[in-house]
Enzyme design. Structure first.
Site, PDB file in Angstrom:
ATOM      1  CD  GLU A   1      -2.867  -1.209   2.338  1.00  0.00           C
ATOM      2  OE1 GLU A   1      -3.786  -0.381   2.352  1.00  0.00           O
ATOM      3  OE2 GLU A   1      -2.679  -2.046   3.230  1.00  0.00           O
TER       4      GLU A   1
ATOM      5  CB  SER B   1      -5.897  -0.810   0.085  1.00  0.00           C
ATOM      6  OG  SER B   1      -5.571   0.294   0.897  1.00  0.00           O
TER       7      SER B   1
ATOM      8  CB  SER C   1     -10.648   8.554   2.038  1.00  0.00           C
ATOM      9  OG  SER C   1      -9.510   8.543   1.196  1.00  0.00           O
TER      10      SER C   1
END
Length: 360
Positions: free
Chosen positions: A15, A188, A322
């Site tokens: 990530e 993720s 987000s």
């Protein structure tokens, strides 16, 4: 006096690029009249590079790799008072914000380092970070706390390799299809696959084990994906809820970060009773892992209104677009103020820890 805020980002993790996007967003949201921003980049091979304090917003992610003007440092140089033999070129940092996603950053490793260095830092501590990263440990803690969740099984790679057929059979008998195969220690949606038959199950096991030595398999739940944001230390509070409405079969890495093929509905359309249940479960999950600072708690809401907790994320996606910051924006806390609030919580927790006796 401005706060000297160190931002640690990048990391030796799948990530890595997500972390860079987070760092870019946070830097450009911070009030430079309140903060001196000190960038600290961890490369993909684990090298620490420290840059000079930023004097202006950053335009490109590539700049954050500090290839021009960065200094390779030892992590212990962040506190030259404890390690006087280290070279300290940049001055003491008041508080660190680890903007790291995934292993080697979100999992308690960097948090442990900062504890040893006695530096205040934003977010969850060692225990909560480690438990929140390991989906198997997390779900075991949720089960002990009495939180409703989907059925699951887990495997260590070495055990699985002794008898793969037995593992596949157990999944089919215990969970059935569809089911989801995930690396235990990754976020993720990296390495996650939805399985509908034996062939896709075998392929999913193989891919998940490429990212971790331990994997988890969860039963498929028919329900809406609901998320809620939590901030605080000993007295956590919750945001409004949001709903993930993927146009694909599930909310995978590509849908999250690449093609935008997902609707985020904020606030989510749920009843007041459903909201109170989810809020109560979110706070209970936060306390179950001994959380501090922030988490995003993810739920399934079935057609009959039953809430099942899926997981908590101790360093959720943190760009302005987000879910975590968007939930707080809808609740009344804008992105720059959210960052400042988390820094305040970090300093509050640090001061509390300084009151603990270490001798008797």
């Amino acid at each position: 006096m401005k706060i000297k805020l160190g931002l640690i980002y990048g990391g030796k993790s799948a990530e890595h690029n997500v972390s860079l996007q987070t760092a870019l967003a946070v830097i450009n949201a911070l009030d430079m009249n309140k903060f001196d921003i000190h960038p600290i980049y961890i490369s993909e091979n684990g090298e620490w590079v420290r840059g000079q304090a930023l004097e202006a917003p950053v335009k490109e992610v590539q700049t954050l790799k500090l290839q021009d003007g960065g200094t390779t440092v030892s992590p212990v140089s962040l506190n030259s008072e404890l390690f006087p033999a280290t070279v300290e070129e940049h001055g003491k940092i008041d508080v660190i914000f680890p903007l790291l996603h995934g292993p080697n950053g979100e999992d308690g490793t960097v948090q442990g380092l900062l504890e040893l260095l006695n530096i205040p830092y934003v977010g969850n501590g060692v225990l909560a970070s480690a438990a929140g990263m390991d989906k198997v440990v997390m779900k075991n803690l949720f089960a002990q706390a009495g939180l409703a969740q989907a059925n699951y099984v887990a495997y260590i790679k070495s055990d699985f390799e002794k008898d793969p057929e037995a593992a596949y059979n157990q999944v089919e008998e215990s969970l059935g299809y569809p089911c989801f195969v995930k690396p235990a220690n990754l976020g993720s949606s990296v390495g996650i696959n939805k399985c509908k038959d034996r062939q896709s199950l075998e392929n999913a096991f193989k891919e998940a084990f490429e990212f971790d030595r331990k994997i988890i398999i969860e039963e498929g739940i028919i329900g809406r994906e609901i998320e809620i944001a939590v901030i605080g230390n000993d007295q956590p509070v919750c945001s409004v809820v949001g709903e993930i409405a993927p146009k694909k079969e599930f909310y995978d890495y590509k849908a999250k970060y690449e093609d935008g093929d997902t609707d985020l509905i904020i606030p989510g359309n749920i009843t007041e009773e459903e909201y109170e249940t989810i809020k109560e479960m979110a706070i209970k999950s936060f306390k179950a892992i001994d959380g501090s600072g922030l988490v995003r708690a993810d739920f399934f809401l079935t057609e009959d209104g039953k809430a099942l907790i899926n997981e908590v994320n101790t360093m959720p996606g943190f760009t302005p677009f987000s879910m975590f910051p968007m939930l707080w924006k809808q609740t009344g806390l804008e992105y720059p103020q959210l960052i400042e609030k988390l820094v305040d919580l970090a300093l509050e927790r640090y001061e509390q820890k300084q009151q603990i006796k270490h001798t008797f």
